[in-house]
Design an enzyme around this catalytic site. Structure first.
Site, mmCIF file in Angstrom:
data_model
loop_
_atom_site.group_PDB
_atom_site.id
_atom_site.type_symbol
_atom_site.label_atom_id
_atom_site.label_comp_id
_atom_site.label_asym_id
_atom_site.label_seq_id
_atom_site.Cartn_x
_atom_site.Cartn_y
_atom_site.Cartn_z
ATOM 1 N N ASP A 77 0.730 -0.804 -0.294
ATOM 2 C CA ASP A 77 0.280 0.099 0.104
ATOM 3 C C ASP A 77 0.870 1.576 -0.139
ATOM 4 O OD1 ASP A 77 -1.936 -2.060 0.149
ATOM 5 O OD2 ASP A 77 -2.194 -1.720 2.256
ATOM 6 N N LYS A 94 1.995 2.499 -5.527
ATOM 7 C CA LYS A 94 2.098 1.526 -6.340
ATOM 8 C C LYS A 94 1.368 2.077 -7.726
ATOM 9 C CE LYS A 94 2.318 -2.403 -4.053
ATOM 10 N NZ LYS A 94 2.136 -1.779 -3.126
ATOM 11 N N GLY A 149 -4.786 -4.110 -4.288
ATOM 12 C CA GLY A 149 -5.238 -2.674 -3.937
ATOM 13 C C GLY A 149 -4.712 -2.147 -4.188
ATOM 14 N N HIS A 150 -4.660 -1.728 -6.077
ATOM 15 C CA HIS A 150 -3.745 -0.540 -6.500
ATOM 16 C C HIS A 150 -4.709 0.624 -6.600
ATOM 17 C CE1 HIS A 150 -0.329 -2.974 -7.268
ATOM 18 N NE2 HIS A 150 -0.573 -3.227 -5.994
ATOM 19 N N GLN A 178 2.145 -6.191 -3.823
ATOM 20 C CA GLN A 178 2.551 -6.285 -1.908
ATOM 21 C C GLN A 178 3.274 -5.123 -2.177
ATOM 22 O OE1 GLN A 178 1.631 -9.357 -2.890
ATOM 23 N NE2 GLN A 178 -0.767 -8.371 -2.454
HETATM 24 P P1 GDP Z 1 -0.774 0.279 -3.689
HETATM 25 O O1 GDP Z 1 -1.271 -0.545 -3.038
HETATM 26 O O2 GDP Z 1 0.931 0.306 -3.326
HETATM 27 O O3 GDP Z 1 -1.215 0.810 -4.570
HETATM 28 O O4 GDP Z 1 -1.233 1.335 -2.478
HETATM 29 P P2 GDP Z 1 -2.820 1.476 -2.131
HETATM 30 O O5 GDP Z 1 -3.863 2.003 -3.086
HETATM 31 O O6 GDP Z 1 -3.235 0.865 -1.098
HETATM 32 O O7 GDP Z 1 -3.427 2.773 -1.192
HETATM 33 C C1 GDP Z 1 -2.287 4.052 -1.142
HETATM 34 C C2 GDP Z 1 -3.402 4.592 -0.652
HETATM 35 O O8 GDP Z 1 -3.086 5.905 -0.553
HETATM 36 C C3 GDP Z 1 -4.440 5.382 -1.621
HETATM 37 O O9 GDP Z 1 -5.424 5.480 -1.642
HETATM 38 C C4 GDP Z 1 -3.861 6.036 -2.451
HETATM 39 O O10 GDP Z 1 -4.836 6.981 -3.301
HETATM 40 C C5 GDP Z 1 -3.117 7.480 -1.870
HETATM 41 N N1 GDP Z 1 -1.945 8.183 -2.201
HETATM 42 C C6 GDP Z 1 -1.057 7.591 -3.391
HETATM 43 N N2 GDP Z 1 0.146 8.134 -2.520
HETATM 44 C C7 GDP Z 1 -0.298 9.144 -2.215
HETATM 45 C C8 GDP Z 1 0.047 11.082 -1.816
HETATM 46 O O11 GDP Z 1 1.419 11.384 -1.816
HETATM 47 N N3 GDP Z 1 -0.444 11.647 -1.385
HETATM 48 C C9 GDP Z 1 -1.393 10.842 -0.298
HETATM 49 N N4 GDP Z 1 -2.305 11.491 0.412
HETATM 50 N N5 GDP Z 1 -2.241 9.995 -1.133
HETATM 51 C C10 GDP Z 1 -1.545 9.376 -1.617
HETATM 52 P P1 IMO Z 2 -0.709 -4.494 -2.289
HETATM 53 O O1 IMO Z 2 -0.091 -4.635 -3.930
HETATM 54 C C1 IMO Z 2 -0.627 -4.545 1.990
HETATM 55 C C2 IMO Z 2 -0.860 -8.787 3.902
HETATM 56 C C3 IMO Z 2 -2.058 -8.746 4.475
HETATM 57 C C4 IMO Z 2 -1.877 -10.305 5.571
HETATM 58 C C5 IMO Z 2 -0.223 -10.491 4.671
HETATM 59 C C6 IMO Z 2 -1.217 -11.935 3.997
HETATM 60 O O2 IMO Z 2 -2.088 -3.270 -2.543
HETATM 61 O O3 IMO Z 2 -0.018 -2.991 -1.510
HETATM 62 P P2 IMO Z 2 -2.823 -12.897 2.200
HETATM 63 O O4 IMO Z 2 -4.152 -12.460 2.059
HETATM 64 O O5 IMO Z 2 -1.759 -12.275 0.501
HETATM 65 O O6 IMO Z 2 -2.520 -13.550 2.464
HETATM 66 O O7 IMO Z 2 -2.655 -11.776 3.349
HETATM 67 O O8 IMO Z 2 0.059 -10.426 3.460
HETATM 68 N N1 IMO Z 2 -1.355 -8.637 2.174
HETATM 69 C C7 IMO Z 2 -1.228 -6.561 1.715
HETATM 70 N N2 IMO Z 2 -1.159 -6.180 2.592
HETATM 71 N N3 IMO Z 2 -1.077 -4.093 0.775
HETATM 72 C C8 IMO Z 2 -1.468 -5.520 -0.027
HETATM 73 O O9 IMO Z 2 -1.108 -4.692 -1.150
HETATM 74 C C9 IMO Z 2 -1.681 -7.065 0.599
HETATM 75 N N4 IMO Z 2 -1.793 -8.376 0.238
HETATM 76 C C10 IMO Z 2 -1.512 -8.657 1.511
HETATM 77 O O10 IMO Z 2 -3.241 -7.792 5.526
HETATM 78 O O11 IMO Z 2 -1.152 -9.696 6.111
HETATM 79 MG MG MG Z 3 -3.001 -1.573 -1.507
#
Ligand code: GDP
Ligand code: IMO
Ligand code: MG
Length: 427
Positions: free
Chosen positions: A13, A16, A40-41, A222
């Protein structure tokens, strides 16, 4: 051309999705290489906010090929929903989406097994996303999984039934209740739907691109600290989230890897169970969670928040061979009077180390912090590095000295436009 790899350096998270979407116009191909719907991207642009789970984050850019690589575990039911959710944007997915025939399928019983295993662990549960990731990779390694290419075989349903029968034995052993009929019917509808897309030997597409002028960005899921080998085992996911995973998950020889982009938040978060040395259990942690909207993009669970952890970050940079760093979400820290960074851990014996230990629990390792003055002003509208307050540039300079890798992108908001390019990124 070489394959550039982009990956998260923390517990996932990191942002990415945002950065892959931002960089995608510089590439011809964006490819996911591991994980599955546990990811979840999030992408935000032109007032649209969209979360992708299995589809690569280049999908919103026209004429970019998006590949779901062989290293993925794919849930066809979730993929169908994802594709249907994208219909309103008029994207040509039949043209731009390619799915490896060697990707493994997640069956409905994999999800049930995930839940059964977690339940049996009680207080020691991993905190899985319950998407069936672990059990699907288990079957892959046990050489009994079903692959995307298998759906074209005439005996696919027999093979499906044989595996499900085996899964049911395990579910019965765990006395885990299940009702499969409806799930299986939805699964087979999704299988028929999947047949309408380009199911390919993606390793050939990738290697033909490598041998031409075609550029490829591999999109990690991840984060490095969730890696099956190097993360805080057993509180990890079931794939190799590292740069090396891109080689296996796409069929890229190591000599063909180019830039390795490492993404980190200016603080840390973790969702699910497991050690987190710099976790904040106080009001500051709650404030970061609120300001950063730190709730899971896949499960909606609150993300645990804490300070940046340099021993962990150095470890991830070392293992990935990171060549460029991108710092995300510094804007979340705007309100804080001071910002801390963990530079070392102190062991129970009193030793000071900046190495990421074999076994890490909050008791054995106490973080040692360096404190920085906060900038206490909004950063979200800043467009130039030179216009940033000195407090944050001091923070970045310190990180670069410690990490010995340049911080080339500073992201200051979720939107595409809220991105400062400090040095030109793509080699
Ligand atoms: P990912 O799994 O690495 O793609 O990240 P996620 O989407 O799960 O979580 C990142 C969260 O931070 C999302 O809600 C993005 O919209 C938000 N986000 C990304 N970059 C920034 C930033 O520079 N500032 C803020 N405030 N939010 C950001
Ligand atoms: P993105 O790509 C954050 C965590 C779960 C749990 C562990 C194992 O959005 O960054 P799993 O379902 O893979 O067996 O869970 O890994 N986890 C993540 N945490 N971002 C993710 O993906 C994750 N995918 C799995 O919360 O601790
Ligand atoms: Mg994510």
């Amino acid at each position: 051309m070489k394959v550039d790899v982009l990956l998260g350096l923390q517990w996932g998270d990191e942002g990415k999705g945002k950065i892959v979407d931002y960089l995608a116009p510089k590439y011809d191909i964006v490819a996911r290489f591991q994980g599955g719907p546990n990811a979840g991207h999030t992408l935000e642009f032109d007032g649209i906010k969209h979360v992708l789970h299995q589809i690569p984050s280049g999908i919103f850019r026209n004429d970019i090929k998006n590949i779901i690589g062989n290293g993925i575990v794919l849930d066809p039911v979730i993929l169908k929903k994802e594709i249907e959710g994208l219909q309103k944007y008029n994207l040509d997915l039949k043209k731009n989406l390619f799915i490896s025939k060697k990707a493994q399928l997640i069956l409905p019983t994999h999800r049930l097994l995930d839940a059964a295993y977690e339940k049996s662990k009680g207080d020691h549960k991993i905190g899985s996303t319950l998407k069936g990731i672990g059990p699907a990779y288990q079957d892959k390694v046990a050489r009994q999984g079903l692959r995307v290419g298998d759906i074209l075989a005439t005996d696919f349903r027999d093979r499906f039934n044989a595996l499900v029968t085996q899964h049911k034995t395990i579910l019965d052993f765990y006395a885990f209740p299940y009702e499969l009929e409806e799930h299986e019917s939805v699964f087979f509808q999704a299988i028929e739907f999947l047949k309408g897309f380009q199911l390919v030997d993606s390793e050939y597409i990738i290697n033909e691109a490598i041998n031409s002028q075609t550029t490829i960005l591999a999109e990690g899921a991840q984060g490095s600290l969730l890696d099956i080998d190097f993360g805080n085992y057993p509180f990890v996911t079931s794939s190799n989230t590292m740069a090396a995973g891109a080689c296996i998950g796409l069929g890229v020889a190591p000599s063909h890897v180019g830039e390795v982009y490492g993404i980190f938040k200016a603080y840390c978060t973790r969702v699910g169970s497991g050690p987190f040395p710099t976790e904040l259990h106080d009001e500051t942690g709650k404030l970061i969670q609120k300001e950063g909207n730190e709730f899971g993009a896949t499960t909606g669970r609150p993300r645990r928040c804490g300070w940046l952890d340099l021993p962990a970050l150095k470890y991830a940079i070392m293992l990935n061979g990171v060549t460029q760093l991108f710092m995300m979400k510094a804007d979340v820290l705007d309100v804080l009077p001071e910002i801390k960074v963990c530079t070392h851990y102190k062991t129970e014996e009193g030793d000071i180390t900046d190495k990421f230990p074999y076994e890490i629990t909050d008791k054995q390792f106490t973080p040692i912090y360096k404190t920085f003055k906060g900038w206490r002003q909004p950063l979200k509208d800043k467009k130039e590095y030179d216009s940033l307050p000195v407090e944050i540039t001091d923070y970045i300079t310190f990180l670069e000295q410690q990490l010995k890798v340049p911080v080339n992108i500073i992201s200051l908001g979720p939107d595409r436009t809220q991105t400062i390019i400090r040095n030109e990124v793509v080699a």
